[in-house]
Design a protein around this motif. Structure first.
Motif, short mmCIF file in Angstrom:
data_model
loop_
_atom_site.label_atom_id
_atom_site.label_comp_id
_atom_site.label_asym_id
_atom_site.label_seq_id
_atom_site.Cartn_x
_atom_site.Cartn_y
_atom_site.Cartn_z
N GLU A 97 -1.06 15.47 0.58
CA GLU A 97 -2.41 14.71 -0.92
C GLU A 97 -3.03 13.46 -0.79
O GLU A 97 -4.01 13.73 -0.92
N ARG A 98 -2.13 12.57 0.19
CA ARG A 98 -2.68 11.41 0.73
C ARG A 98 -3.64 11.89 1.87
O ARG A 98 -4.67 11.74 1.45
N GLU A 125 0.73 -1.36 -0.09
CA GLU A 125 -0.26 -0.12 -0.05
C GLU A 125 0.70 1.08 -0.03
O GLU A 125 0.80 2.21 -0.58
N HIS A 126 1.89 0.64 1.27
CA HIS A 126 2.41 2.24 0.44
C HIS A 126 3.27 2.79 -0.52
O HIS A 126 3.66 3.85 -1.16
N ILE A 175 0.71 3.98 -3.25
CA ILE A 175 0.06 5.70 -2.47
C ILE A 175 1.41 6.97 -2.74
O ILE A 175 1.44 8.27 -2.35
N GLU A 217 -7.57 11.31 1.41
CA GLU A 217 -8.60 10.74 2.33
C GLU A 217 -9.31 11.41 2.32
O GLU A 217 -10.94 10.71 2.95
N LEU A 250 2.02 9.76 -4.06
CA LEU A 250 1.17 11.18 -3.63
C LEU A 250 1.86 11.81 -2.28
O LEU A 250 2.73 11.06 -1.57
N SER A 251 2.12 13.28 -2.66
CA SER A 251 2.64 13.22 -1.42
C SER A 251 1.77 13.76 0.18
O SER A 251 0.83 13.07 -0.26
N PRO A 252 2.59 13.09 0.83
CA PRO A 252 1.78 13.30 2.33
C PRO A 252 -0.11 13.86 1.99
O PRO A 252 -0.69 13.89 2.98
#
Length: 176
Positions: A153-154, A142-143, A146, A158, A149-151
Motif C-alpha cells: 500500500e505504501r 514517519e514509520h 505510515i 507513493e 499501511l502495508s508495504p
C-alpha cells in the motif's frame, strides 16, 4: 467514525468519515454536480493537516520548529563541511532570503549554526548533534505515521502521489 472493513474480494470499504458525510450531503443538495474529487482531495487535506501537527510535535521535542528543523537537516544532509549559502538554503526552502536570514539568526542565537565568510551558514558541532537526534526521531515518527499501511500500500500510494504531483507541477518543477 466507523473502522474500515475488508470485503470478500480484498477491497476496502471506506469508513463513513466526515468527508463521506459531506459528500452525501452535497449529493443530496447538488445532485447535478459530480463532487467525487472531494473524496480524495478532502482526505488528502485532512491527512496533510494531521501529519503536519504530528511532525511539528516531534520537532518541538527537540526544541525546534519546522523551519529550524528544515535548515538544520538540509545542512546536515549536504555532507561535510555542512555548510551552504543563505541564498542556497532559501532556494531549497522556497522562501525569501529575508525569511531564511530570520531562521538562520534564530539558529545562530542558540548556537546551532554559525555564519562564516562568503555568506556561508555552517552547522556547529551542537547543531550537527541536534540535527542527527531530531532526524532519527523524525524518521521513527514517519514509520509510526505510515504504520497502518502495508508495504505494498505504501508503494502504491507513493507511486500515485508522485504521478499526481508530476501531472500538476511537471517533471522539472522545483519545490519543497
Amino acid at each position: 467514525m466507523t473502522t474500515d472493513q475488508v470485503l470478500a474480494d480484498g477491497d476496502v470499504q471506506l469508513s463513513h468519515d466526515l468527508v463521506a458525510r459531506a459528500l452525501d450531503q452535497w449529493q443530496s443538495e447538488r445532485p447535478d454536480l459530480d463532487v467525487s474529487p472531494q473524496g480524495v482531495i478532502g482526505r488528502v487535506q485532512r491527512l496533510s493537516a494531521r501529519l503536519s501537527d504530528e511532525i511539528a510535535a516531534e520537532h518541538a521535542h527537540h526544541g525546534l520548529d519546522d523551519d529550524e528543523y528544515d535548515v538544520l537537516t538540509t545542512l546536515r544532509r549536504t555532507g561535510e563541511p555542512y555548510e551552504m549559502t543563505s541564498g542556497e538554503l532559501a532556494r531549497l526552502a522556497v522562501v525569501t532570503t529575508v525569511e531564511m536570514d530570520r531562521r538562520i539568526d534564530r539558529l545562530a542565537e542558540t548556537g546551532l549554526v554559525t555564519r562564516t565568510g562568503d555568506a556561508l551558514v555552517a552547522l556547529t558541532l551542537t547543531g550537527r548533534s541536534v540535527a542527527d537526534e531530531a532526524f532519527t526521531a523524525h524518521v521513527a515518527n514517519e514509520h509510526r505515521l505510515i504504520g497502518p499501511l502495508s508495504p505494498s500500500e505504501r508503494a502504491d500510494l507513493e507511486r500515485l502521489l508522485a504521478r499526481w504531483i508530476e501531472a500538476l507541477e511537471g517533471p522539472d518543477h522545483v519545490s519543497r
